[in-house]
Design a protein around this motif. Sequence first.
Motif, mmCIF file in Angstrom:
data_model
loop_
_atom_site.group_PDB
_atom_site.id
_atom_site.type_symbol
_atom_site.label_atom_id
_atom_site.label_comp_id
_atom_site.label_asym_id
_atom_site.label_seq_id
_atom_site.Cartn_x
_atom_site.Cartn_y
_atom_site.Cartn_z
ATOM 1 N N LEU A 74 0.027 -26.167 -13.247
ATOM 2 C CA LEU A 74 1.217 -27.003 -13.412
ATOM 3 C C LEU A 74 2.182 -26.352 -14.388
ATOM 4 N N ALA A 75 1.633 -25.719 -15.413
ATOM 5 C CA ALA A 75 2.483 -24.973 -16.347
ATOM 6 C C ALA A 75 3.167 -23.818 -15.648
ATOM 7 N N ASN A 76 2.464 -23.169 -14.707
ATOM 8 C CA ASN A 76 3.071 -22.083 -13.949
ATOM 9 C C ASN A 76 4.211 -22.572 -13.067
ATOM 10 N N VAL A 77 4.114 -23.837 -12.622
ATOM 11 C CA VAL A 77 5.212 -24.431 -11.851
ATOM 12 C C VAL A 77 6.404 -24.704 -12.755
ATOM 13 N N THR A 78 6.132 -25.300 -13.898
ATOM 14 C CA THR A 78 7.199 -25.734 -14.801
ATOM 15 C C THR A 78 7.877 -24.561 -15.490
ATOM 16 N N SER A 79 7.104 -23.537 -15.813
ATOM 17 C CA SER A 79 7.626 -22.411 -16.582
ATOM 18 C C SER A 79 8.855 -21.759 -15.964
ATOM 19 N N PRO A 80 8.818 -21.357 -14.684
ATOM 20 C CA PRO A 80 10.028 -20.741 -14.123
ATOM 21 C C PRO A 80 11.205 -21.697 -13.987
ATOM 22 N N LEU A 81 10.920 -23.000 -13.821
ATOM 23 C CA LEU A 81 12.016 -23.968 -13.752
ATOM 24 C C LEU A 81 12.791 -24.005 -15.063
ATOM 25 N N ILE A 82 12.095 -23.763 -16.172
ATOM 26 C CA ILE A 82 12.739 -23.751 -17.489
ATOM 27 C C ILE A 82 13.264 -22.379 -17.844
ATOM 28 N N PHE A 83 12.422 -21.365 -17.676
ATOM 29 C CA PHE A 83 12.731 -20.055 -18.235
ATOM 30 C C PHE A 83 13.493 -19.127 -17.292
ATOM 31 N N SER A 84 13.422 -19.359 -15.970
ATOM 32 C CA SER A 84 14.224 -18.521 -15.056
ATOM 33 C C SER A 84 15.724 -18.673 -15.330
ATOM 34 N N PRO A 85 16.258 -19.912 -15.362
ATOM 35 C CA PRO A 85 17.689 -20.052 -15.662
ATOM 36 C C PRO A 85 18.054 -19.536 -17.056
ATOM 37 N N LEU A 86 17.195 -19.830 -18.043
ATOM 38 C CA LEU A 86 17.482 -19.365 -19.403
ATOM 39 C C LEU A 86 17.512 -17.847 -19.470
ATOM 40 N N SER A 87 16.504 -17.216 -18.849
ATOM 41 C CA SER A 87 16.432 -15.762 -18.879
ATOM 42 C C SER A 87 17.615 -15.134 -18.158
ATOM 43 N N ALA A 88 17.917 -15.643 -16.955
ATOM 44 C CA ALA A 88 19.038 -15.096 -16.191
ATOM 45 C C ALA A 88 20.357 -15.287 -16.926
ATOM 46 N N LEU A 89 20.537 -16.444 -17.579
ATOM 47 C CA LEU A 89 21.792 -16.735 -18.279
ATOM 48 C C LEU A 89 21.977 -15.831 -19.495
ATOM 49 N N PHE A 90 20.955 -15.725 -20.334
ATOM 50 C CA PHE A 90 21.119 -14.985 -21.586
ATOM 51 C C PHE A 90 20.965 -13.475 -21.415
#
Length: 447
Positions: free
Chosen positions: A381-397
């Motif tokens: 479940l953490a693997n599901v949630t992680s990209p939902l949070i960190f993909s946009p953040l990583s791509a943005l910054f």
Amino acid sequence: MEECGRLSHLFVTVFLFSFHSYIVLPTIADVTVAALCGGRDACSLAIYLTGFQQAISGLGSVIMMPLLGNLSNSYGRKILLTIPTTLAIVPLAILALKRTKNWVYAYYAFKTLTAMVADGGVLCLSFGYLVTSKSKAESVSEGKRVAAFSVLYGVVSFANVLGNLGARFLSTSQIFQVGAFVSILTLVYMRIFVKDWSSSSSSRDDHIDHSTPLALEERTESCNNLRFHGIPSPKDIFRLINTSTTFALAASITLLGGLADAGAQTFLPYFLKFRFGFNKNQFAIIFLIINVGAALSNVVFVPKLGHRFGEMTLLSFAFFVAFLNMLLNSLSWAPWVPYTAASLGIVFTMWSSCVRSIASKQVGCSEQGIAQGCMMAITSLANVTSPLIFSPLSALFLSEEAPFHFSGFCVLCIGLCYLMAFILSMIIKLVPSSSKERVSNQHCVVA
């Protein structure tokens, strides 16, 4: 002697499986960027595709891990181990053949499906295998459980060390060829050497009423356990988590720690590639440093320190150091900083074995498979949630549209997950263990 042989074959299987998983890990970012980003060092497509694969695979694993763990209680660990070790061969074989754009897409398509079972399945089943044995004399008592889990994690870490050494010195094509070969070897070795003692024939369970999927009865030290049959429903899993406050806190800590681990594994390489132009060789060295420390801590230090100070103390210390690791990485002012931060791996990699041991002690003898499957599902479940949070953040910054100049902001947010887990790990110390709250499982026996 028989028990040593039984566990040694299991450890070899876990080692081989982990080796072929980790030897390709430092190369995936390079292969994905080279195939999809048109010569640039980073692009949103590569980041989002990686995050999408991780999220969908994690979502499937939330369902599959408790199911695998529960079925292994009835049909045996070895039969169920065949499934993930077989599925893991396919994605590696694809990239062993070619790594062009269409083949990379095919890899991610098959990896998305197979990872639902393969990525966590072997560890999930191995945890249950460790705690159950043929006789009371051979069973793993509560006092020794943290040592057993830490040794298993040590084997995984040692495989990671050798995998990263291989990734450092082999060419990209050789890496995937070796990975595919070892994945086949893992399946063959497991089928030949691993012995299985199924709990389906356990005479001590013959008198238990199986009329309901989950019988929640008053827990006493006479081992009146939770019973699962068939596919565990979300309601069953929720009720398992709530068997004790300690188990619920362990589950919450696992979610936060898994969220941070998944984010660090997936998005830290993209940050370092953007920040310093790191490639597979630098990634391999960083992973090597982390996992040499992990192997030492889990095989040497955790069994001794866990017995002396307790899993809960080690758990808190590990999470605090994990936060410091991510803080240093996010601030990386020079190329040597990530290597220095990686040296903290001798401490922050302790948390997984500690929390597994804590969770294991909260359930009864015949629920180890489903309990460890539940914990692995939470990680998924953490693997599901992680990209939902960190993909946009990583791509943005990592883009020119960042709201402020701090390319390591995503990495810092990963560190904050570790910090929240640290706070919960301090709370778990305040929860007393009572005989009404957990089942005595000093002797987990499989007939």
